[in-house]
Design an enzyme around this catalytic site. Sequence first.
Site, PDB file in Angstrom:
ATOM      1  N   LYS A  26       0.966  -0.808  -0.396  1.00  0.00           N
ATOM      2  CA  LYS A  26       0.594  -0.216   0.152  1.00  0.00           C
ATOM      3  C   LYS A  26       0.516   1.297   0.359  1.00  0.00           C
ATOM      4  CE  LYS A  26      -3.255   0.184   1.845  1.00  0.00           C
ATOM      5  NZ  LYS A  26      -4.360  -0.594   3.780  1.00  0.00           N
ATOM      6  N   ARG A  96      -3.466   2.937   8.472  1.00  0.00           N
ATOM      7  CA  ARG A  96      -3.690   1.786   7.634  1.00  0.00           C
ATOM      8  C   ARG A  96      -2.447   0.908   7.449  1.00  0.00           C
ATOM      9  NH1 ARG A  96      -8.374   2.404   3.648  1.00  0.00           N
ATOM     10  NH2 ARG A  96      -9.311   4.566   3.844  1.00  0.00           N
ATOM     11  N   GLY A 105      -8.317  -7.395   4.672  1.00  0.00           N
ATOM     12  CA  GLY A 105      -9.359  -7.207   5.325  1.00  0.00           C
ATOM     13  C   GLY A 105      -8.302  -7.810   7.022  1.00  0.00           C
ATOM     14  N   MET A 107      -5.930  -7.222   8.443  1.00  0.00           N
ATOM     15  CA  MET A 107      -5.133  -6.062   9.936  1.00  0.00           C
ATOM     16  C   MET A 107      -6.366  -5.332   9.979  1.00  0.00           C
ATOM     17  SD  MET A 107      -0.917  -6.846   8.860  1.00  0.00           S
ATOM     18  CE  MET A 107      -1.514  -6.691   7.575  1.00  0.00           C
ATOM     19  N   ARG A 352      -3.631  -1.632  -6.076  1.00  0.00           N
ATOM     20  CA  ARG A 352      -3.126  -2.486  -6.001  1.00  0.00           C
ATOM     21  C   ARG A 352      -3.751  -3.620  -7.117  1.00  0.00           C
ATOM     22  NH1 ARG A 352      -5.907  -5.047  -0.524  1.00  0.00           N
ATOM     23  NH2 ARG A 352      -8.266  -4.691  -1.187  1.00  0.00           N
ATOM     24  N   HIS A 468     -16.181  -8.149   2.143  1.00  0.00           N
ATOM     25  CA  HIS A 468     -15.194  -8.942   2.056  1.00  0.00           C
ATOM     26  C   HIS A 468     -14.319 -10.279   1.807  1.00  0.00           C
ATOM     27  CE1 HIS A 468     -13.450 -11.769   5.405  1.00  0.00           C
ATOM     28  NE2 HIS A 468     -12.224 -10.682   5.080  1.00  0.00           N
ATOM     29  N   SER A 776      14.371 -41.905  -9.441  1.00  0.00           N
ATOM     30  CA  SER A 776      12.671 -40.317  -9.126  1.00  0.00           C
ATOM     31  C   SER A 776      12.538 -41.363  -7.881  1.00  0.00           C
ATOM     32  CB  SER A 776      11.262 -41.028  -9.502  1.00  0.00           C
ATOM     33  OG  SER A 776      10.089 -40.673  -9.407  1.00  0.00           O
ATOM     34  N   CYS A 843       7.865 -38.125  -7.897  1.00  0.00           N
ATOM     35  CA  CYS A 843       6.930 -38.680  -8.316  1.00  0.00           C
ATOM     36  C   CYS A 843       6.191 -38.358  -6.640  1.00  0.00           C
ATOM     37  CB  CYS A 843       6.825 -40.363  -8.654  1.00  0.00           C
ATOM     38  SG  CYS A 843       7.945 -40.845  -7.421  1.00  0.00           S
ATOM     39  N   TYR A 863      12.179 -34.162 -14.957  1.00  0.00           N
ATOM     40  CA  TYR A 863      10.841 -34.242 -14.518  1.00  0.00           C
ATOM     41  C   TYR A 863      10.286 -33.410 -13.713  1.00  0.00           C
ATOM     42  CZ  TYR A 863      10.854 -39.045 -14.042  1.00  0.00           C
ATOM     43  OH  TYR A 863      10.471 -40.041 -13.094  1.00  0.00           O
TER      44      TYR A 863
END
Length: 887
Positions: A26, A96, A105, A107, A352, A468, A776, A843, A863
């Site tokens: 913010k 704030r 919402g 805090m 934001r 909210h 794996s 895996c 992978y």
Amino acid sequence: MAKSVYIFGDGIADGDATMRNLLGGKGANLAEMSRIGLPVPPGLTITTDICARFYANSEKLPEPVKDEVLSALRVLAERTGRIFGDGTNPLLLSVRSGARASMPGMMDTILNLGLNQSSVEVLARLSGDARFAYDSYRRFLQMYGNVVLEIEHARFEEALDRYRHEHGHGSDADMAAEDWKTIVATFLELIERETGTPFPQDPHEQLWNAIGAVFRSWMSERAITYRRLNGIPESWGTAVNVQAMVFGNMGDGSATGVVFTRNPSTGEKALFGEYLENAQGEDVVAGIRTPRHISTASRKAAGAAELSMQETMADAFAELERVAGLLERHFADMQDIEFTVERGKLWLLQTRAGKRSARAAIRIAVELEREGLIDKAGALMRVDPESLAQLLHPMLDPAAPRNVIGRGLPASPGAAAGEIVFTAADAERLRSEGRDAVLVRQETSPEDIGGMNAATGILTARGGMTSHAAVVARGMGKPCICGVDALKIDLAAETLSIGSAVLKRGDRITIDGSTGDVMAGNVETIDPEMSPEFRVLMEWADGRRRMRVRANAETRRDAEIARDLGAEGIGLARTEHMFFEPERIVAIRRMILATDEASREAALAALLPEQRRDFIDLFEIMRGRPVTIRLLDPPLHEFLPHGSREIAELAHSLGLPVASVEARVQSLSEVNPMLGFRGCRLGVAYPEITRMQARAILEAAAEVERTTGTAPAPEIMVPLVISGDEFKDIKKIVDDVAADMAATGLNVTYSVGTMIELPRAVLKADEIAETAEFFSFGTNDLTQTCFGLSRDDAGPFLEHYLRKGLIERDPFASLDVGGVGELMEIGIGRGRKVNPELKIGICGEHGGDPASIFYCEKVGLSYVSCSPYRVPIARLAAAQATISRLS
């Protein structure tokens, strides 16, 4: 000492958007908006690093920081012409929070700070509106009393409702100045009664207490829960933003609202938002009042009668539209903007990156690339891989019968069915019992965060599309409907009514967050359809990623789903899952209960054609892609019954004495089966099991190649090895079967590798790699053996470790990089030292976790393999991991 307070406003700012780690999201964006000349009320930001110092200083603001704040307030006085704490021309403030990651919402916020018994009269005189002044004062008393003095919010609401009822006022709009004066006196008495001391009249005392309360809200239960759910470190802390007040409740020509530059549910490029005339910000975001549409188009599309902001405040809307477009282009992303109109003048309180549904995120990312605001890599990085889960599960069948009992605002898309609950605690309890819940509330509050996460969907009577409930639900991917005006909740009776329909706690309802429909009972679902933008994004991801993505699957349906969702093979087929069907369990039990090799061979011979059919299915579906098949892994006793009646039935079906079956069941029971007679140990003791499975795999591959002309790529995986010699023992069995088949003219190309899931296998990886053709990592068991705990039993105490910050995240949900990860790196290094071309994958469940996938990219795995529905998540995460590594 480093600078702790940064000033912004009037086209000047100490900071900018790049400083979000220090200024919070913010504060950084307020500074950036100031720098580009947008109308931002001037203010100051206390940096995030002061949050840690606040807690280290016995929850007190260090004196040097106070001095910096006072110095900044003098600058604000110069810019506004008003002085904080002054008796004739007071500057009023908002206080704030502002963490670097958006926590909507979670805090605390305090508005109108600086009002007291004398300054409220000055405000009334200067504004010419006593009603506005005393309304603002009562709001301040209510927020300060709740946030700073920790008086329950409901105590103030009860007093206000009681007064309205006694005096015949239906809403705040009916209250006159004298009414608000009376409420102020009531609230002052309530505060003194609850705390034992009068409300502080000194504005500076109010300020220091408010700043401390906002810092303290970083460690509130709801904030802790939100951080845990979203992987936000406690160490980040929050900034505090202190800003000159502007008033949306200053009568005609004043308003407050929230606007998104694109639709956060669908991604459509059109302003999406709501506003309230003569209101302050919490009225919109808290859902206390149901707001109106921003634009005329959205109002007409919704069939709403109340006029839009575009119709009632045309000039302010036109300026808002201009600013919204500018901010989206400047930040190159869809923006969520909070604004206030004070007597016709537009002020921006926050911007934001807006939280959005997965469907919207994909469309927005693709369209921003097409508009030239970002490139393909930027588009890929804009979509949270985890959010794709929202798109991959069933939605309501349009043809299914449904009993629609009400309709509200479609606040977050998707469908959900479950039992009605009215409290967050009940939602969490039902989830712990494996039951689905729909959380039904008047409006949600930050304290409901745990229940919102536990519920399958959320339904509220109040609030709009930017309340909210709506914002948090979209961020979580939870279906949500808000503002069901006809919804009445009786908490005492534990019932809800919508029109003539009355339902009680525990009854089942279905909600459709895409249409706003509320339905009694369950509604049938169908598989989802992927949007064109989804396919485009996945093509971009596949073009960027280095790692391949496979699926864990052993049934035909799972393999087909995985293939259709983009899996490039099967990374784990658990053969034991194939034995539990009723017609097969008899044969496997006969094999287990056999007392000699010949009897076991006979039982296994009955299983061979069934196993062969299983593997033919997988090879046909995967069409030449690799299929990794794990040999039988679990303890044999898992296949046997344990109750006396079930044992007797088994003995009768097999023609065996009950006593001998009971003795065999008892002999196979283990104190710790996870570390017992399982995995390759079964093959060492009973090589005939491995022979049967190897033959089924290789014969299936030969058959599929004969019938389709495409050679399958079977990879036979030996589980739970601890040494090179042990692996060689099992591999020889497989190779001997292949040699016997080759002698009959059946030549099959295959590979044999192992699952690395024990620390000793890691340490002996070089020895194992001498003959293993792939590794794996089975990170489920590797995590258990690394930590020395069972994932089935760890839940009750792991929760305490997470809450105390002793571990950052559940190691079974996301890879423990410092322990399990280091073991993996040792195994990779030692294995590839022997065989530089060694193919290595993962895996375990971590194969579908984005954070774990980033780590797998870092250490060079070939992978990842995950559950079928997480394949797209893994594809996108692997692409993001490659982009991050190369950037």
